[in-house]
Scaffold this motif. Structure first.
Motif, mmCIF file in Angstrom:
data_model
loop_
_atom_site.group_PDB
_atom_site.id
_atom_site.type_symbol
_atom_site.label_atom_id
_atom_site.label_comp_id
_atom_site.label_asym_id
_atom_site.label_seq_id
_atom_site.Cartn_x
_atom_site.Cartn_y
_atom_site.Cartn_z
ATOM 1 N N GLN A 36 0.832 -1.204 0.000
ATOM 2 C CA GLN A 36 0.000 0.000 0.000
ATOM 3 C C GLN A 36 0.872 1.262 0.000
ATOM 4 N N PRO A 59 -1.434 -7.220 -4.728
ATOM 5 C CA PRO A 59 -2.557 -8.159 -4.753
ATOM 6 C C PRO A 59 -2.640 -8.875 -6.098
ATOM 7 N N THR A 60 -2.894 -10.179 -6.060
ATOM 8 C CA THR A 60 -2.990 -10.948 -7.297
ATOM 9 C C THR A 60 -4.426 -11.084 -7.795
ATOM 10 N N ASP A 61 -5.386 -10.579 -7.033
ATOM 11 C CA ASP A 61 -6.770 -10.530 -7.498
ATOM 12 C C ASP A 61 -6.920 -9.310 -8.398
ATOM 13 N N ALA A 63 -9.405 -7.710 -9.689
ATOM 14 C CA ALA A 63 -10.414 -6.711 -9.314
ATOM 15 C C ALA A 63 -9.893 -5.809 -8.209
ATOM 16 N N ARG A 64 -9.272 -6.405 -7.204
ATOM 17 C CA ARG A 64 -8.753 -5.588 -6.108
ATOM 18 C C ARG A 64 -7.593 -4.718 -6.577
ATOM 19 N N LEU A 65 -6.679 -5.296 -7.373
ATOM 20 C CA LEU A 65 -5.534 -4.513 -7.820
ATOM 21 C C LEU A 65 -5.975 -3.383 -8.748
ATOM 22 N N THR A 66 -6.970 -3.628 -9.570
ATOM 23 C CA THR A 66 -7.501 -2.574 -10.435
ATOM 24 C C THR A 66 -8.056 -1.431 -9.597
ATOM 25 N N GLU A 67 -8.785 -1.768 -8.555
ATOM 26 C CA GLU A 67 -9.346 -0.728 -7.681
ATOM 27 C C GLU A 67 -8.227 0.071 -7.007
ATOM 28 N N GLU A 68 -7.215 -0.641 -6.501
ATOM 29 C CA GLU A 68 -6.134 0.023 -5.768
ATOM 30 C C GLU A 68 -5.302 0.917 -6.683
ATOM 31 N N THR A 69 -5.030 0.457 -7.894
ATOM 32 C CA THR A 69 -4.226 1.278 -8.802
ATOM 33 C C THR A 69 -5.036 2.438 -9.374
ATOM 34 N N ARG A 71 -7.534 4.160 -8.192
ATOM 35 C CA ARG A 71 -7.816 5.289 -7.316
ATOM 36 C C ARG A 71 -6.563 6.108 -7.009
#
Length: 305
Positions: A36, A59-61, A63-69, A71
């Motif tokens: 993070q 994160p290797t998921d 959906a989660r990595l897309t959200e984190e990057t 934003r």
């Protein structure tokens, strides 16, 4: 008459950074900054593109990595894999399992490249010699043949282009071995990730390489080496890991090669290239990377990138 829109001098280069510039070499290590913090700081430092780094650090998921990057205003340029294809067919299945995981995540994140790093002939942390530093003729044939196969499989299954990364303490390192590798592989299947720091570490001239093999350059890693520390490393036979701990990879523009002519040579190829800052700093204090990253981005802007 309306003047044409202004284009930066290095308009064909897309600048980014990587977990490596934050001292990240492994998926999980207590001496590394949390993922993070890396994402927060790489965005604050002014970069829009990142690499995935070692698989499992971010994160290797998807959906989660897309959200984190998203934003943080970040996009992914490439994933990275290590291979030992000179060992032949016996390592193919294990290699492919590792590659497939990385390639699937890279594709899901919208990346177009997979950086392929050859395996080390001596351990990058302990310096223990793992195998002969020179390949036999048969091993060269296995390396080039299976790298072409890897390029074809990654392209056909994931739509990614492999870019092979010459690296210190591997069998694809300086001018002689890089030229031998490129001359023996199909340009349609295998491109090069030119790492300016590693190539200088191994005695190579990045500008000369770009000018000779321009059509093979598919990706750039930007870094510099401290010539004084490098001379000690070479004289004492110090392995790559301990050399990094000594500070052999340094903040630009303090080292070599000078990046301005490298960037100009890359721009002259007239193709879109990622140019990813990757300053090896493992291990390093957690507060050290961010100021360096911010200054480096400012320096690259002063070069027109």
């Amino acid at each position: 008459m309306t003047p044409p829109p202004f284009s930066p001098p290095l308009s064909r280069l897309r600048i980014g950074s990587a977990p490596d510039s934050w001292g990240v070499w492994f998926p999980d290590d207590p001496r590394q900054v949390p993922w993070q913090r890396f994402l927060d700081e790489v965005s604050r430092a002014g970069y829009e593109w990142i690499e995935l780094g070692p698989y499992g650090y971010l994160p290797t998921d998807p959906a989660r990595l897309t959200e984190e990057t998203a934003r943080r205003g970040l996009r992914v340029s490439a994933g990275t894999v290590f291979t030992g294809l000179h060992h032949g067919e016996a390592v193919w299945e294990k290699t492919w399992a590792h590659v497939a995981d990385n390639a699937a995540l890279a594709r899901a994140m919208g990346a177009g490249h997979l950086v392929v790093i050859p395996s080390f002939w001596r351990d990058d942390r302990t310096g223990r010699v793992l195998e002969d530093r020179n390949l036999t003729a048969d091993q060269w044939r296995d390396l080039t043949r299976l790298t072409e196969r890897l390029g074809r499989e990654v392209r056909d299954r994931f739509g990614l282009r492999i870019v092979v990364h010459p690296h210190a303490d591997t069998h694809i390192d300086g001018e002689e071995n890089v030229s031998r590798f490129l001359d023996a592989t199909d340009p349609d299947l295998v491109a090069l990730c030119l790492d300016t720091g590693h190539y200088a570490y191994c005695g190579g001239d990045s500008v000369a390489l770009i000018e000779r093999y321009g059509e093979r350059i598919g990706y750039l890693h930007l870094k510099q080496v401290d010539p004084g520390i490098l001379a000690e490393v070479v004289a004492q036979g110090i392995p790559f890991g301990p050399a990094v701990a000594r500070g052999v990879m340094c903040e630009p523009p303090a080292g070599v090669p000078a990046l301005e002519p490298v960037l100009a040579a890359a721009q002259a190829l007239d193709v879109d290239l990622f140019a990813i800052v990757e300053q090896d700093m493992y291990p390093c204090p957690p507060d050290r990377p961010f100021p360096i990253a911010r200054r480096t981005r400012r320096f690259l802007r002063s070069c027109g990138a």
